[in-house]
Design an enzyme around this catalytic site. Structure first.
Site, PDB file in Angstrom:
ATOM      1  N   GLY A   1       3.465   2.370  10.826  1.00 42.13           N
ATOM      2  CA  GLY A   1       4.560   2.665   9.891  1.00 42.13           C
ATOM      3  C   GLY A   1       5.183   1.470   9.188  1.00 42.13           C
TER       4      GLY A   1
ATOM      5  CG  LEU B   1      -2.845  15.347   2.157  1.00 43.49           C
ATOM      6  CD1 LEU B   1      -1.835  14.756   1.184  1.00 43.49           C
ATOM      7  CD2 LEU B   1      -2.132  16.102   3.273  1.00 43.49           C
TER       8      LEU B   1
ATOM      9  CG  HIS C   1      -6.915   2.667  -0.714  1.00 42.78           C
ATOM     10  ND1 HIS C   1      -7.376   3.354   0.398  1.00 42.78           N
ATOM     11  CD2 HIS C   1      -7.938   1.869  -1.117  1.00 42.78           C
ATOM     12  CE1 HIS C   1      -8.625   2.981   0.640  1.00 42.78           C
ATOM     13  NE2 HIS C   1      -8.991   2.085  -0.258  1.00 42.78           N
TER      14      HIS C   1
HETATM   15  C1  GRF Z   1      -1.999   0.503   5.220  1.00 43.59           C
HETATM   16  O1  GRF Z   1      -2.943  -0.530   5.140  1.00 43.59           O
HETATM   17  C2  GRF Z   1      -2.153   1.453   4.055  1.00 43.59           C
HETATM   18  O2  GRF Z   1      -2.577   0.833   2.885  1.00 43.59           O
HETATM   19  C3  GRF Z   1      -3.214   2.410   4.553  1.00 43.59           C
HETATM   20  O3  GRF Z   1      -2.926   2.577   5.910  1.00 43.59           O
HETATM   21  C4  GRF Z   1      -2.241   1.424   6.408  1.00 43.59           C
HETATM   22  C5  GRF Z   1      -0.972   1.894   7.018  1.00 43.59           C
HETATM   23  O4  GRF Z   1      -0.265   0.851   7.636  1.00 43.59           O
HETATM   24  N1  GRF Z   1      -3.209   3.631   3.791  1.00 43.59           N
HETATM   25  P1  GRF Z   1       1.212   1.085   8.136  1.00 43.59           P
HETATM   26  O5  GRF Z   1       1.180   2.242   9.114  1.00 43.59           O
HETATM   27  O6  GRF Z   1       2.062   1.395   6.929  1.00 43.59           O
HETATM   28  O7  GRF Z   1       1.613  -0.194   8.798  1.00 43.59           O
END
Ligand code: GRF
Length: 203
Positions: free
Chosen positions: A11, A92, A108
């Site tokens: 998170g 989703l 992403h």
């Molecule tokens: C991040 O690298 C985001 O880009 C990808 O999943 C990861 C989540 O990291 N979709 P976090 O849980 O926000 O630390």
């Protein structure tokens, strides 16, 4: 503007958004609910520590449609205006996406359209990319595909490992998501085909 955050892991992007709201960088914005498909997601515990509404809606052992229906109901119940995927590790279905048309954002860890899917940072590293980065985009019915709001780049150094590269990309993500939210919530943009364009004189 009420946000609904969906996450499955630690998170840190959720925290970056929450911190931006707390320091006044996203005026008029609040987090209405944090949802996870995994009961042990670190992000859920952080949300609770911060006194936010946080719920695990497990997808285990139930059909995908049923799980999504529960997620949609929880987001509607909390009157969410914009859904932010922040490390939400389930694909989703169109049913979910159509429930929030043009109102779902994702982050992403690559410069899309390069390296969609999982382990994007490692894909970029192994491919030998010299520039890597992250993308905040609207979610459409294809994976890692919707209209791009913004991207931030990092240079891949010869001394990098996949891990050090991922760390620097994550650092950029934490700036990118709040900035993308600021832009989207301002409403000062149009979408022309695939192009997100900032309006010169937002009304
Ligand atoms: C991040 O690298 C985001 O880009 C990808 O999943 C990861 C989540 O990291 N979709 P976090 O849980 O926000 O630390």
């Amino acid at each position: 503007m009420k946000l609904g955050i969906l996450l499955s892991g630690r998170g840190s992007n959720f925290v970056a958004i929450a911190d931006a709201i707390a320091d006044g960088s996203l005026p008029g914005c609040s987090i209405a609910v944090v949802l996870s498909n995994l009961t042990d997601a670190g992000g859920l515990a952080i949300a609770r520590e911060r006194g936010m509404k946080a719920m695990a809606i497990s997808g285990k052992g139930i059909p995908r449609e049923e799980h999504e229906a529960k997620m949609i109901a929880a987001l509607m119940e909390h009157e969410v205006d914009l859904v932010c995927l922040a490390g939400y590790m389930r694909i989703l279905t169109p049913v979910f996406i159509r429930a929030f048309p043009n109102r779902i954002l994702n982050i992403h860890p690559s410069l899309l359209p390069s390296f969609p899917g999982t382990h994007a940072q490692q894909q970029a590293f192994e491919y030998g990319a010299k520039i890597a980065g992250c993308t905040v985009h609207f979610v459409d019915e294809e994976v890692d595909h919707g209209v791009i709001v913004l991207q931030r780049s990092v240079t891949v150094e010869d001394t990098d490992t996949a891990e050090t590269l991922a760390e620097r990309i994550l650092h950029e993500e934490h700036a990118a998501y709040p900035e993308a939210l600021r832009r989207v919530l301002s409403g000062g943009y149009t979408v022309a085909g695939r192009r997100y364009v900032t309006r010169a004189n937002p009304s």
